[in-house]
Design a protein around this motif. Structure first.
Motif, PDB file in Angstrom:
ATOM      1  N   ALA A 196      37.559  43.680  45.952  1.00 46.46           N
ATOM      2  CA  ALA A 196      38.305  43.763  44.691  1.00 46.46           C
ATOM      3  C   ALA A 196      39.723  43.240  44.833  1.00 46.46           C
ATOM      4  N   GLY A 197      40.145  42.931  46.042  1.00 46.10           N
ATOM      5  CA  GLY A 197      41.468  42.352  46.256  1.00 46.10           C
ATOM      6  C   GLY A 197      41.644  40.991  45.630  1.00 46.10           C
ATOM      7  N   ILE A 198      40.540  40.332  45.212  1.00 45.43           N
ATOM      8  CA  ILE A 198      40.665  39.029  44.556  1.00 45.43           C
ATOM      9  C   ILE A 198      40.932  39.179  43.064  1.00 45.43           C
ATOM     10  N   VAL A 199      40.852  40.418  42.541  1.00 45.36           N
ATOM     11  CA  VAL A 199      41.133  40.643  41.119  1.00 45.36           C
ATOM     12  C   VAL A 199      42.613  40.365  40.853  1.00 45.36           C
ATOM     13  N   LYS A 200      42.898  39.575  39.841  1.00 43.17           N
ATOM     14  CA  LYS A 200      44.273  39.200  39.508  1.00 43.17           C
ATOM     15  C   LYS A 200      44.589  39.613  38.069  1.00 43.17           C
ATOM     16  N   SER A 201      45.836  39.804  37.803  1.00 42.82           N
ATOM     17  CA  SER A 201      46.291  40.202  36.479  1.00 42.82           C
ATOM     18  C   SER A 201      45.861  39.185  35.426  1.00 42.82           C
ATOM     19  N   GLY A 202      45.166  39.666  34.413  1.00 43.19           N
ATOM     20  CA  GLY A 202      44.759  38.810  33.305  1.00 43.19           C
ATOM     21  C   GLY A 202      43.595  37.888  33.583  1.00 43.19           C
ATOM     22  N   VAL A 203      43.040  37.927  34.791  1.00 43.37           N
ATOM     23  CA  VAL A 203      41.922  37.040  35.157  1.00 43.37           C
ATOM     24  C   VAL A 203      40.600  37.790  34.991  1.00 43.37           C
ATOM     25  N   PRO A 204      39.671  37.295  34.179  1.00 46.01           N
ATOM     26  CA  PRO A 204      38.390  37.998  34.023  1.00 46.01           C
ATOM     27  C   PRO A 204      37.646  38.090  35.347  1.00 46.01           C
ATOM     28  N   THR A 205      36.998  39.240  35.568  1.00 44.49           N
ATOM     29  CA  THR A 205      36.255  39.492  36.804  1.00 44.49           C
ATOM     30  C   THR A 205      34.798  39.763  36.461  1.00 44.49           C
ATOM     31  N   VAL A 206      33.902  39.005  37.076  1.00 42.77           N
ATOM     32  CA  VAL A 206      32.460  39.144  36.854  1.00 42.77           C
ATOM     33  C   VAL A 206      31.832  39.753  38.099  1.00 42.77           C
ATOM     34  N   THR A 207      30.958  40.734  37.908  1.00 40.03           N
ATOM     35  CA  THR A 207      30.264  41.330  39.054  1.00 40.03           C
ATOM     36  C   THR A 207      28.759  41.209  38.889  1.00 40.03           C
ATOM     37  N   GLY A 208      28.085  41.202  40.030  1.00 43.98           N
ATOM     38  CA  GLY A 208      26.646  41.387  40.030  1.00 43.98           C
ATOM     39  C   GLY A 208      26.364  42.868  39.864  1.00 43.98           C
ATOM     40  N   ASP A 209      25.127  43.273  40.162  1.00 49.65           N
ATOM     41  CA  ASP A 209      24.793  44.690  40.060  1.00 49.65           C
ATOM     42  C   ASP A 209      25.206  45.388  41.344  1.00 49.65           C
ATOM     43  N   LEU A 210      26.394  45.952  41.354  1.00 51.69           N
ATOM     44  CA  LEU A 210      26.939  46.616  42.532  1.00 51.69           C
ATOM     45  C   LEU A 210      26.476  48.063  42.585  1.00 51.69           C
ATOM     46  N   PRO A 211      26.454  48.666  43.788  1.00 45.28           N
ATOM     47  CA  PRO A 211      26.219  50.112  43.876  1.00 45.28           C
ATOM     48  C   PRO A 211      27.270  50.850  43.050  1.00 45.28           C
ATOM     49  N   PRO A 212      26.929  51.999  42.472  1.00 43.82           N
ATOM     50  CA  PRO A 212      27.861  52.699  41.574  1.00 43.82           C
ATOM     51  C   PRO A 212      29.236  52.939  42.189  1.00 43.82           C
ATOM     52  N   GLU A 213      29.283  53.347  43.472  1.00 40.48           N
ATOM     53  CA  GLU A 213      30.581  53.622  44.083  1.00 40.48           C
ATOM     54  C   GLU A 213      31.419  52.354  44.221  1.00 40.48           C
ATOM     55  N   ALA A 214      30.754  51.210  44.475  1.00 42.13           N
ATOM     56  CA  ALA A 214      31.474  49.939  44.577  1.00 42.13           C
ATOM     57  C   ALA A 214      31.915  49.452  43.204  1.00 42.13           C
ATOM     58  N   GLN A 215      31.040  49.591  42.213  1.00 36.57           N
ATOM     59  CA  GLN A 215      31.393  49.180  40.854  1.00 36.57           C
ATOM     60  C   GLN A 215      32.605  49.968  40.356  1.00 36.57           C
ATOM     61  N   GLY A 216      32.657  51.248  40.718  1.00 37.32           N
ATOM     62  CA  GLY A 216      33.790  52.069  40.313  1.00 37.32           C
ATOM     63  C   GLY A 216      35.100  51.576  40.898  1.00 37.32           C
ATOM     64  N   VAL A 217      35.062  51.132  42.148  1.00 33.82           N
ATOM     65  CA  VAL A 217      36.272  50.607  42.801  1.00 33.82           C
ATOM     66  C   VAL A 217      36.740  49.337  42.110  1.00 33.82           C
ATOM     67  N   VAL A 218      35.812  48.431  41.817  1.00 30.36           N
ATOM     68  CA  VAL A 218      36.180  47.172  41.152  1.00 30.36           C
ATOM     69  C   VAL A 218      36.687  47.460  39.738  1.00 30.36           C
ATOM     70  N   LYS A 219      36.035  48.380  39.048  1.00 34.25           N
ATOM     71  CA  LYS A 219      36.470  48.749  37.697  1.00 34.25           C
ATOM     72  C   LYS A 219      37.896  49.279  37.714  1.00 34.25           C
ATOM     73  N   ASN A 220      38.213  50.110  38.692  1.00 34.61           N
ATOM     74  CA  ASN A 220      39.558  50.670  38.789  1.00 34.61           C
ATOM     75  C   ASN A 220      40.588  49.576  39.086  1.00 34.61           C
ATOM     76  N   ALA A 221      40.227  48.631  39.977  1.00 36.05           N
ATOM     77  CA  ALA A 221      41.129  47.520  40.296  1.00 36.05           C
ATOM     78  C   ALA A 221      41.416  46.692  39.046  1.00 36.05           C
ATOM     79  N   CYS A 222      40.397  46.454  38.236  1.00 30.85           N
ATOM     80  CA  CYS A 222      40.591  45.688  36.999  1.00 30.85           C
ATOM     81  C   CYS A 222      41.474  46.449  36.019  1.00 30.85           C
ATOM     82  N   ARG A 223      41.295  47.764  35.951  1.00 33.12           N
ATOM     83  CA  ARG A 223      42.118  48.576  35.039  1.00 33.12           C
ATOM     84  C   ARG A 223      43.584  48.510  35.455  1.00 33.12           C
ATOM     85  N   ILE A 224      43.850  48.662  36.759  1.00 35.41           N
ATOM     86  CA  ILE A 224      45.228  48.664  37.252  1.00 35.41           C
ATOM     87  C   ILE A 224      45.903  47.315  37.012  1.00 35.41           C
ATOM     88  N   ARG A 225      45.139  46.208  37.181  1.00 38.20           N
ATOM     89  CA  ARG A 225      45.730  44.876  37.106  1.00 38.20           C
ATOM     90  C   ARG A 225      45.575  44.219  35.736  1.00 38.20           C
TER      91      ARG A 225
END
Length: 442
Positions: A186-215
């Protein structure tokens, strides 16, 4: 500088090891006057599926962009595979010419305050960007080397960020649980840049979701944009129907087999659809289907028929990849027996890979993969014996010997699977193809 000398120089940089961090690459790019500027990057991270997703995405971008670059790693047989423009690998002369220009910059960065000598991967990343600038690349498929947050590729600001999958791998660098590994991706998530995910495990999806919310980045799950039916194996094709966001359905027959490749296809479609906006939606769906169906990515369930033997070469190098391979083998072979040539690196989850692949094989030949990180074939054989019958586990001195034994007439099956490492896949492709060329000449 000759091509061999250029490669020797690049490979000598491996002495500086793997150093995660962005200070070096940022200073390199600054001294090169930012070759990454004015390129739309599709930045792809993930544990498995990065390369195949990049291949699909590269094909799709070719429909909407005039000039498309693609940077992937590792290479299987030829270094130049890593850097391509419009599907064509960088030329040897270009590697030499650009590296002659780049080498003094690398040496200068090594002496700069707060920096260290650039590593092999940092040098190759800079080389790719210089080549893309020179060729006037509009959009680039940009694969993460390892992790994401501190990977050299993360020095760019992309148009779309992509996270394909998250599973256990590279734990020494990325962490010992899915949440830690997901945080690095999720370190590649950037401010204002759309992020697309595959079907991640729930715990991983939650981490990416949080990174997108923060940025402040929009998060899109590929399966929420595109749907698909269950893939069926028809000959050497994977057949299924994709549902587009506008409700239209398109039937695909992919060269890349397996459920995981259908998922990679959807992830690439979602990233392309998001980044290319209206242009993608206006395209004839037949053209989109043909681009996906023609996509090929070597060393991923690659079928090579030579001398009456069907070789299946796959770079599965962690338990998740091995599990996906075992699933496709079951669907493709439909109960037909196969033998396995297995070679792995010592820093991988060896027992996890063995548990997935060894029980289904009639005969297992273990080999030592080239390189200092390899697990010796004898030790691998011992690990395999813990998961299967001693009588069917054979340790071979070399990969060439293992492949040669398959042609000896003593092989009880006509299908041979080569797996466990991308390095092994690359070496096997060369040997199998070379044998075929010698046979035809004779």
């Amino acid at each position: 500088m000759r091509y061999r000398e250029a490669l020797e120089y690049l490979y000598s940089l491996r002495l500086f090891g793997t150093k995660l961090g962005l200070d070096n690459i940022r200073e390199v790019l600054r001294r090169l006057d930012h070759p990454e500027a004015n390129i739309d990057f599709y930045h792809v991270a993930g544990t498995n599926g990065k390369g195949s997703t990049c291949a699909f995405l590269n094909s799709l971008l070719g429909l909407t962009r005039t000039r498309v670059g693609c940077f992937t790693s590792p290479h299987l047989e030829d270094f130049r595979e890593r850097i391509r423009v419009d599907g064509k690998a960088i030329g040897k002369k270009e590697v030499c010419r650009l590296l002659e220009r780049l080498a003094p910059v690398l040496e200068g960065v090594a002496r700069a305050p707060g920096c260290a000598h650039p590593t092999y991967f940092e040098a190759v990343t800079a080389l790719a960007l210089c080549y893309f600038r020179e060729r006037g690349v509009e959009a680039a498929v940009w694969e993460v080397g390892m992790g994401g947050r501190l990977d050299a590729t993360n020095a760019v600001v992309p148009k779309v960020a992509v996270v394909t999958t998250v599973a256990m791998d590279h734990s020494a660098y990325l962490g010992n649980d899915l949440e830690s590994i997901a945080a690095e991706k999720a370190g590649i998530v950037k401010s204002g840049v759309p992020t697309v995910t595959g079907d991640l495990p729930p715990e991983a999806q939650g981490v990416v979701k949080n990174a997108c919310r923060i940025r402040g980045a929009r998060l899109l799950r590929a399966s929420s944009l595109f749907s698909r039916t269950e893939p069926e194996v028809a000959g050497s094709r994977s057949v299924f129907t994709v549902g587009f966001p506008d409700g239209l359905g398109v039937k695909l027959a992919l060269r890349l087999l397996g459920r995981h490749q259908a998922d990679n296809c959807l992830t690439a479609l979602a990233a392309w659809w998001t980044g290319e906006a209206g242009a993608a939606g206006r395209l004839d769906r037949g053209r989109v289907a043909r681009a996906l169906e023609e996509t090929f990515w070597p060393g991923r369930f690659e079928i090579m028929r030579r001398g009456g033997i069907e070789f299946i070469v796959d770079g599965a190098h962690n338990p998740a990849g091995a599990r996906a391979l075992a699933d496709v083998l079951g669907r493709y072979l439909r109960g037909r027996p196969y033998s396995l040539i297995l070679g792995v690196l010592a820093d991988k989850d060896v027992d996890g890979i063995v548990r997935e692949l060894v029980p289904g094989a009639r005969v297992v030949r273990t080999v030592t993969v080239a390189g200092s990180r390899a697990l010796p074939g004898e030790e691998l054989a011992a690990r395999c014996r813990a998961a299967g019958d001693d009588g069917r586990i054979i340790s071979c001195e070399t990969l060439e010997r293992a492949i040669g034994d398959c042609y000896s007439g003593a092989e009880p099956v006509s299908t041979v699977v080569v797996a466990g490492s991308l390095r092994l896949a690359g070496a096997a492709r060369g040997m199998i193809g070379s044998r075929d060329r010698r046979t035809r000449r004779g």
